[in-house]
Scaffold this motif. Structure first.
Motif, mmCIF file in Angstrom:
data_model
loop_
_atom_site.group_PDB
_atom_site.id
_atom_site.type_symbol
_atom_site.label_atom_id
_atom_site.label_comp_id
_atom_site.label_asym_id
_atom_site.label_seq_id
_atom_site.Cartn_x
_atom_site.Cartn_y
_atom_site.Cartn_z
ATOM 1 N N GLY A 65 123.041 43.145 -18.323
ATOM 2 C CA GLY A 65 122.575 44.300 -19.074
ATOM 3 C C GLY A 65 123.035 45.622 -18.510
ATOM 4 O O GLY A 65 122.646 46.682 -19.009
ATOM 5 N N GLY A 66 123.844 45.590 -17.440
ATOM 6 C CA GLY A 66 124.416 46.825 -16.901
ATOM 7 C C GLY A 66 123.734 47.384 -15.678
ATOM 8 O O GLY A 66 123.950 48.558 -15.323
ATOM 9 N N ALA A 67 122.912 46.601 -14.978
ATOM 10 C CA ALA A 67 122.286 47.077 -13.740
ATOM 11 C C ALA A 67 123.370 47.437 -12.729
ATOM 12 O O ALA A 67 124.375 46.733 -12.602
ATOM 13 C CB ALA A 67 121.374 45.996 -13.161
ATOM 14 N N VAL A 68 123.169 48.536 -12.003
ATOM 15 C CA VAL A 68 124.171 48.936 -11.013
ATOM 16 C C VAL A 68 124.116 48.038 -9.782
ATOM 17 O O VAL A 68 125.114 47.863 -9.079
ATOM 18 C CB VAL A 68 123.992 50.411 -10.597
ATOM 19 N N HIS A 69 122.945 47.464 -9.518
ATOM 20 C CA HIS A 69 122.816 46.567 -8.365
ATOM 21 C C HIS A 69 121.541 45.754 -8.517
ATOM 22 O O HIS A 69 120.522 46.255 -9.010
ATOM 23 C CB HIS A 69 122.756 47.359 -7.054
ATOM 24 N N THR A 70 121.608 44.480 -8.126
ATOM 25 C CA THR A 70 120.407 43.651 -8.097
ATOM 26 C C THR A 70 120.216 43.090 -6.697
ATOM 27 O O THR A 70 121.192 42.805 -5.986
ATOM 28 C CB THR A 70 120.485 42.475 -9.095
ATOM 29 N N THR A 71 118.953 42.936 -6.327
ATOM 30 C CA THR A 71 118.582 42.297 -5.064
ATOM 31 C C THR A 71 117.677 41.125 -5.381
ATOM 32 O O THR A 71 116.625 41.299 -6.008
ATOM 33 C CB THR A 71 117.843 43.284 -4.144
ATOM 34 N N SER A 72 118.089 39.939 -4.986
ATOM 35 C CA SER A 72 117.317 38.716 -5.230
ATOM 36 C C SER A 72 116.748 38.225 -3.914
ATOM 37 O O SER A 72 117.486 38.061 -2.944
ATOM 38 C CB SER A 72 118.207 37.629 -5.843
ATOM 39 N N VAL A 73 115.424 38.004 -3.889
ATOM 40 C CA VAL A 73 114.759 37.590 -2.654
ATOM 41 C C VAL A 73 113.975 36.304 -2.896
ATOM 42 O O VAL A 73 113.126 36.242 -3.791
ATOM 43 C CB VAL A 73 113.805 38.684 -2.129
ATOM 44 N N ASP A 74 114.265 35.282 -2.094
ATOM 45 C CA ASP A 74 113.533 34.019 -2.166
ATOM 46 C C ASP A 74 113.570 33.376 -0.790
ATOM 47 O O ASP A 74 114.563 33.493 -0.068
ATOM 48 C CB ASP A 74 114.158 33.094 -3.206
ATOM 49 N N VAL A 75 112.509 32.677 -0.423
ATOM 50 C CA VAL A 75 112.399 32.091 0.910
ATOM 51 C C VAL A 75 113.219 30.815 1.066
ATOM 52 O O VAL A 75 113.522 30.398 2.188
ATOM 53 C CB VAL A 75 110.912 31.824 1.256
ATOM 54 N N ALA A 76 113.605 30.184 -0.032
ATOM 55 C CA ALA A 76 114.325 28.907 0.026
ATOM 56 C C ALA A 76 115.797 29.131 0.379
ATOM 57 O O ALA A 76 116.483 29.942 -0.242
ATOM 58 C CB ALA A 76 114.214 28.177 -1.304
ATOM 59 N N ASN A 77 116.286 28.392 1.343
ATOM 60 C CA ASN A 77 117.669 28.552 1.786
ATOM 61 C C ASN A 77 118.677 28.308 0.670
ATOM 62 O O ASN A 77 119.691 28.995 0.581
ATOM 63 C CB ASN A 77 117.963 27.586 2.946
ATOM 64 N N ARG A 78 118.387 27.330 -0.184
ATOM 65 C CA ARG A 78 119.347 26.991 -1.226
ATOM 66 C C ARG A 78 119.452 28.078 -2.296
ATOM 67 O O ARG A 78 120.376 28.068 -3.108
ATOM 68 C CB ARG A 78 118.976 25.646 -1.866
ATOM 69 N N SER A 79 118.532 29.042 -2.286
ATOM 70 C CA SER A 79 118.569 30.088 -3.322
ATOM 71 C C SER A 79 119.834 30.937 -3.219
ATOM 72 O O SER A 79 120.306 31.469 -4.230
ATOM 73 C CB SER A 79 117.325 30.978 -3.231
ATOM 74 N N ARG A 80 120.390 31.063 -2.015
ATOM 75 C CA ARG A 80 121.567 31.910 -1.859
ATOM 76 C C ARG A 80 122.759 31.355 -2.657
ATOM 77 O O ARG A 80 123.359 32.046 -3.481
ATOM 78 C CB ARG A 80 121.945 32.027 -0.379
ATOM 79 N N ALA A 81 123.074 30.092 -2.422
ATOM 80 C CA ALA A 81 124.210 29.484 -3.118
ATOM 81 C C ALA A 81 123.931 29.331 -4.613
ATOM 82 O O ALA A 81 124.822 29.544 -5.445
ATOM 83 C CB ALA A 81 124.538 28.129 -2.499
ATOM 84 N N LYS A 82 122.684 28.984 -4.949
ATOM 85 C CA LYS A 82 122.337 28.785 -6.356
ATOM 86 C C LYS A 82 122.422 30.095 -7.137
ATOM 87 O O LYS A 82 122.868 30.120 -8.289
ATOM 88 C CB LYS A 82 120.925 28.199 -6.472
ATOM 89 N N THR A 83 121.989 31.191 -6.517
ATOM 90 C CA THR A 83 122.045 32.489 -7.182
ATOM 91 C C THR A 83 123.486 32.960 -7.323
ATOM 92 O O THR A 83 123.890 33.479 -8.377
ATOM 93 C CB THR A 83 121.201 33.523 -6.413
ATOM 94 N N ALA A 84 124.277 32.767 -6.261
ATOM 95 C CA ALA A 84 125.693 33.140 -6.338
ATOM 96 C C ALA A 84 126.382 32.386 -7.473
ATOM 97 O O ALA A 84 127.202 32.955 -8.214
ATOM 98 C CB ALA A 84 126.376 32.841 -5.003
ATOM 99 N N GLU A 85 126.038 31.122 -7.626
ATOM 100 C CA GLU A 85 126.630 30.322 -8.697
ATOM 101 C C GLU A 85 126.299 30.892 -10.070
ATOM 102 O O GLU A 85 127.163 30.927 -10.967
ATOM 103 C CB GLU A 85 126.139 28.882 -8.589
#
Length: 392
Positions: free
Chosen positions: A236-256
């Motif tokens: 939708g045009g956000a200039v930047h997003t920050t995603s925060v989750d305690v689960a280690n796998r969230s990093r790779a899953k979010t990047a995907e």
């Protein structure tokens, strides 16, 4: 027949479908998967129920017509009616993942069926309903053309009936299976643990974020799981997003999720951290966000923090308010079935008052239409989402 108490008769006659142990006088049906008839104190028929232990209940009403069997013909009718209600979703060119059958709201408790671009996921919530799975699969195949069927048993020991492989029949889905929602791509996995990578019931909220709240904004997505809200904001045009989750796998899953939409995850922040610790960090660094998404689980426990939506949502919202910019928005969401929308609004009002910050409610969301609910069973309307604008 099993005799039930007067107040239970009144509830069932009013459409309340859940069967609990306390409605019976003495004899309580226990055998999973059995169909029993319920009667009042005068030995008159009240309803027919299927026994299957699930959370607070031991079964669900399936009919108030005496002699109704829980058989192929009955199941076929219920599935066909549910599919017909979702005709517009099948015809959609921008969304191809949604709920086909939503448990008791579609007439059969303990079962949900989700559609993932031709692949189907059955969720079995009680052994009682699972014991009828062969008949239900047969009825489903009569009504729906599909690529493949997967199933997850969510009762007793995880994987009790589907030990190593959730695949049931047909064609196996690719991994990841890329589905489309409001023309956003999402990577999903039908055979990877309890979750698939997307919560389909937040479809309307993600679309609203993309179309109404994101352009030019700094977005914080807490309890972000695979970052679906973040991707919607970026699209939708956000200039930047920050995603925060305690689960280690969230990093790779979010990047995907960013990558399947041709977005570079390096342009965004993906942080593996306890959300409550991150709030402290953000306050210390005097960070501000134009949009903060709060969609916590009903209950969560980390090494140092235990969170219960029923008790702690106000505290969570309080911390979000402190890092929300003037004229910024907070999306407050809970899937706790025991919290009503009225309760949720009271929590929001009290929390903003305590922070001495004026606000307005812009809009609210509940479940999309495919996640049908029953007015006679308030707990079925579990999702409450409130879009809040901080006025100062």
């Amino acid at each position: 027949m099993y005799e039930i108490k007067k107040w239970a008769v009144s509830n069932i006659n009013g459409g309340f479908p859940l069967i609990t142990k306390d409605i019976f006088y003495n004899k309580v049906p226990k055998e999973e998967g059995t169909v029993v008839e319920l009667m009042n104190e005068k030995k008159h028929y009240v309803a027919t129920a299927l026994i299957g232990k699930q959370n607070k209940g031991i079964g669900w009403v399936i009919s108030t017509e005496q002699g109704q069997a829980f058989d192929y013909a009955f199941i076929l009718i219920k599935i066909r009616e549910a599919i017909e209600k979702r005709d517009m979703l099948f015809k959609s060119e921008e969304t191809n993942a949604f709920r086909l059958f939503n448990g008791i709201s579609d007439g059969i408790g303990g079962l949900t069926i989700d559609w993932y671009d031709g692949f189907v996921l059955f969720n079995w919530y009680s052994e009682g309903i699972f014991l009828h799975s062969d008949t239900i699969y047969s009825a489903f195949e009569k009504v729906v053309s599909f690529k493949g069927i997967y199933a997850k048993s969510r009762f007793g020991e995880q994987g009790k009936f589907v030990e190593d492989d959730n695949f049931i029949k047909g064609e196996k889905a690719p991994e990841p299976l890329i589905i489309k929602e409001s023309n956003i791509n999402f990577a999903t996995y039908l055979n990877d643990g309890a979750m698939t990578g997307i919560f389909l019931d937040q479809r309307d909220v993600r679309r609203y974020i993309m179309e109404e709240l994101s352009a030019g904004k700094r977005v914080l997505n807490t309890f972000s799981y695979t970052g679906a809200f973040s991707v919607a904001a970026a699209m939708g045009g956000a200039v930047h997003t920050t995603s925060v989750d305690v689960a280690n796998r969230s990093r790779a899953k979010t990047a995907e999720q960013f990558e399947v939409n041709n977005l570079d995850p390096k342009d965004h922040s993906i942080i593996v951290e306890d959300v409550f610790h991150y709030f402290k960090y953000a306050n210390r660094k005097e960070l501000e966000f134009d949009l903060v998404v709060l969609d916590p689980p009903s209950f969560a426990k980390t090494k140092k923090v235990t969170f219960s939506a029923a008790k702690d949502y106000g505290s969570l919202l309080e911390q979000a308010i402190t890092i929300t910019a003037k004229k910024g928005h907070i999306i407050a969401s809970t899937n706790h079935s025991g919290i009503s929308m009225a309760d949720f609004n009271r929590t929001i009002k009290a929390t903003f008052a305590a922070q001495n910050r004026p606000y307005e409610i812009v809009t609210t969301f509940e479940q999309p239409t495919d996640f049908a609910s029953l007015s006679s069973f308030p707990e079925s309307a579990y999702l409450k989402v409130v879009v809040i604008k901080a006025l100062a």
